[in-house]
Design an enzyme around this catalytic site. Structure first.
Site, short mmCIF file in Angstrom:
data_model
loop_
_atom_site.label_atom_id
_atom_site.label_comp_id
_atom_site.label_asym_id
_atom_site.label_seq_id
_atom_site.Cartn_x
_atom_site.Cartn_y
_atom_site.Cartn_z
NE ARG A 6 18.47 -2.69 5.00
CZ ARG A 6 17.35 -2.29 5.57
NH1 ARG A 6 17.13 -1.02 5.79
NH2 ARG A 6 16.44 -3.15 5.94
NE ARG A 39 7.97 0.25 7.62
CZ ARG A 39 8.73 -0.47 6.83
NH1 ARG A 39 9.95 -0.10 6.57
NH2 ARG A 39 8.27 -1.59 6.30
CB CYS A 74 11.80 3.12 9.10
SG CYS A 74 10.44 3.67 8.09
CG ASP A 79 8.30 -1.84 -1.15
OD1 ASP A 79 8.26 -0.91 -0.31
OD2 ASP A 79 8.40 -3.04 -0.82
CE LYS A 101 14.10 -5.70 0.95
NZ LYS A 101 13.40 -5.46 2.23
CG ASN A 102 10.11 -7.33 0.99
OD1 ASN A 102 11.18 -7.21 1.58
ND2 ASN A 102 9.39 -6.31 0.56
C1 UD1 Z 1 6.36 -4.91 4.01
C2 UD1 Z 1 7.58 -4.84 3.14
C3 UD1 Z 1 7.86 -3.41 2.69
C4 UD1 Z 1 6.61 -2.81 2.07
C5 UD1 Z 1 5.39 -2.98 2.95
C6 UD1 Z 1 4.11 -2.55 2.29
C7 UD1 Z 1 8.92 -6.65 3.99
C8 UD1 Z 1 10.15 -7.08 4.71
N1 UD1 Z 1 8.72 -5.35 3.89
O1 UD1 Z 1 6.64 -4.13 5.17
O2 UD1 Z 1 8.94 -3.42 1.77
O3 UD1 Z 1 6.83 -1.43 1.83
O4 UD1 Z 1 5.23 -4.37 3.32
O5 UD1 Z 1 3.89 -3.27 1.14
O6 UD1 Z 1 8.19 -7.46 3.46
N2 UD1 Z 1 0.84 -1.27 10.14
C9 UD1 Z 1 0.29 -0.99 11.36
N3 UD1 Z 1 0.55 -1.84 12.41
C10 UD1 Z 1 1.35 -2.93 12.25
C11 UD1 Z 1 1.90 -3.21 11.00
C12 UD1 Z 1 1.64 -2.35 9.97
O7 UD1 Z 1 -0.43 -0.01 11.53
O8 UD1 Z 1 1.54 -3.66 13.23
C13 UD1 Z 1 0.56 -0.37 9.01
C14 UD1 Z 1 1.84 0.30 8.48
O9 UD1 Z 1 2.16 1.48 9.20
C15 UD1 Z 1 1.47 0.58 7.04
C16 UD1 Z 1 0.57 -0.61 6.68
O10 UD1 Z 1 0.14 -1.16 7.92
O11 UD1 Z 1 0.71 1.76 6.95
C17 UD1 Z 1 1.24 -1.67 5.87
O12 UD1 Z 1 2.44 -2.09 6.52
P1 UD1 Z 1 2.97 -3.59 6.41
O13 UD1 Z 1 2.29 -4.25 5.25
O14 UD1 Z 1 2.89 -4.24 7.73
O15 UD1 Z 1 4.50 -3.35 6.06
P2 UD1 Z 1 5.72 -4.28 6.45
O16 UD1 Z 1 5.28 -5.69 6.59
O17 UD1 Z 1 6.46 -3.64 7.57
#
Ligand code: UD1
Length: 447
Positions: free
Chosen positions: A426, A151, A146, A334, A52-53
């Site tokens: 999902r 997030r 979420c 995850d 999915k990701n």
């Molecule tokens: C992706 C995955 C999700 C997984 C996560 C961490 C997808 C669709 N989803 O989510 O299943 O749990 O990686 O492996 O691929 N952060 C910030 N600012 C940002 C973005 C992130 O501070 O702009 C922080 C987040 O709060 C978190 C960390 O960075 O603490 C990692 O998040 P991130 O790797 O971005 O997660 P997603 O890409 O949303």
């Protein structure tokens, strides 16, 4: 650009993102629940679906190159269908047929991703970078929070801003303009899968070179990079913490095959482990699930990895574990909830700390309803293993929390009813059917 406002500080939207109702779920399966009769060791062979990701950013990346893209091994999930709908809203033609997704982006005529879709799946925000790169304009709803926390998307916005995109927050929408994105040097103190993907996609068509320091190295990111390279992008350092993207004038559509879902594979390993079963996980990449294999081995599982499969035999009772979630190649957040289910029946006291999402513990009170003994102190859970769990009615709260409840139900004495399983749909393709094929007593009902 006002990056801070509306990103870090946005309020929790109770119906948003990983916890959201799948679009269409209301029409097709509004109130499905799972009834699971615990106590059967799983046995047999289970095929793993596409990731999915990895599929979601690759689908969004199709916007970068006009023409017909063919994506194979795309999992049939509420989330991939949501991304298809987002692309259709933009004017793309999307066809799903037996895991083959054809996306024709020739006639994209809108740059707006509406709130109604984005709120159901935060990964919809992946269209922002490609839209800015190809059309120099975008209007994408902010995803909101979420189930387990805010997030933020500040790193996405700051990165695009550094590349010259003028971004504003307007009535809940990210509105972006840029004459032409330009290469930039971007440093991430926090490793972000989403922001790395977003910036990589945008940078493919920017003028000059973009360097991302502190880039994510998750397989989903290296997969996206490989797909972009196949489209004609010039990317160095893929799979390392420093990735350089040298902008090109245009990209070509591609035909690609999505990698196997490492979280689905790891979830089935944990399911076999918790039931003391013997299962072969087929069509997977063992390297991608090494961190889970290590922990399950520590728990007493016997595991053998082949080139594309992993065979596991679970112990009579798992040993207690200590787990800290980390960016890849560390232990994935995850898989945190599913491993907590396993630790609930372990011999001894386990400690699980989530360092990525500090509030990702909505499964704790539901596991407690099944008899698990878990105490939570900030982002650390202490789990005193019990000899057996007991079936009870519980509620799914997000994708991985739901999977944890399924695992716990598979070993609980008696019947567990899991409501709101649209969360599972999902992120897991036909989880109930795959478990039933392994001998689980599991039934999907309409509530
Ligand atoms: C992706 C995955 C999700 C997984 C996560 C961490 C997808 C669709 N989803 O989510 O299943 O749990 O990686 O492996 O691929 N952060 C910030 N600012 C940002 C973005 C992130 O501070 O702009 C922080 C987040 O709060 C978190 C960390 O960075 O603490 C990692 O998040 P991130 O790797 O971005 O997660 P997603 O890409 O949303």
């Amino acid at each position: 650009m006002d990056v801070g406002a509306g990103t870090h500080t946005q309020p929790h939207a109770p119906h948003a993102t990983e916890s959201a109702r799948a679009p269409g779920a209301k029409k097709t399966q509004p109130m499905d629940a799972l009834i699971i009769e615990g106590g059967r060791p799983l046995a047999g062979r289970v095929p793993i679906s596409g990731a999915k990701n990895a599929a979601l950013p690759v689908m969004a990346a199709a916007l970068l190159a006009p023409g017909e893209h063919v994506l194979r091994n795309v999992p049939s999930l509420a989330d991939t269908r949501t991304m298809a709908r987002v692309l259709e809203k933009l004017g793309a033609r999307v066809e799903f047929n037996d895991h083959v997704c054809r996306i024709d982006t020739t006639r994209v005529n809108s740059v707006e991703a509406p709130y109604d879709l984005v709120r159901t799946m935060r990964a919809s925000i992946y269209v922002l970078g490609p839209l800015l790169a190809r059309f120099a304009a975008a209007r994408v709803s902010l995803p909101g929070g979420c189930a387990w926390g805010p997030r933020p998307v500040n790193l996405h916005l700051e990165g695009l801003n550094a590349m010259g995109a003028a971004l504003d927050i307007d009535h809940g929408y990210i509105v972006g303009k840029s004459v032409k994105l330009a290469g930039a040097h971007i440093r991430h103190e926090t490793v972000s899968v989403g922001a790395t993907a977003q910036i990589m996609m945008a940078a493919t068509l920017a003028s000059g070179t973009t360097i991302i320091e502190g880039a994510a190295v998750e397989p989903d990111i290296t997969e996206l990079g490989r797909v972009l390279i196949a489209c004609g992008a010039r990317i160095d350092g893929l799979g390392t913490r420093t990735v350089s993207i040298h902008g090109v004038e245009r990209l070509q559509p591609i035909d690609c095959t999505i990698i196997p879902d490492r979280i689905e594979a790891a979830t089935f390993l944990a399911a076999a482990a918790i039931t003391g079963g013997s299962v072969t996980i087929d069509h997977c990449d063992p390297e991608h699930i090494a961190a889970t294999i290590d922990k399950l081995t520590e728990a007493g599982c016997d595991i053998h990895a082949g080139p594309r499969e992993v065979t596991i035999s679970g112990p009579v009772r798992p040993a207690a574990l200590k787990i800290d979630t980390q960016p890849y190649p560390g232990f994935p957040t995850d898989m945190q909830a599913q491993m907590m289910a396993l630790c609930s029946v372990a011999d001894g006291t386990s400690i699980i700390t989530d360092t990525i999402y500090l509030d990702r513990f909505t499964h704790v009170p539901e596991l407690a309803r099944l008899g698990a003994r878990i105490t939570l102190d900030q982002n650390t859970a202490t789990i005193d293993g019990v000899e057996r769990l007991q079936g009870a009615p519980v509620m799914a709260t997000d994708i991985r929390a739901s999977a944890a409840l399924v695992l716990a139900a598979l070993v609980a004495q008696g019947t567990t009813r899991i409501s709101r399983i649209y969360h599972l749909d999902r992120g897991y393709e036909a989880l109930d059917q795959k478990l039933a094929a392994l001998g689980a007593r599991i039934e999907r009902i309409k509530e």
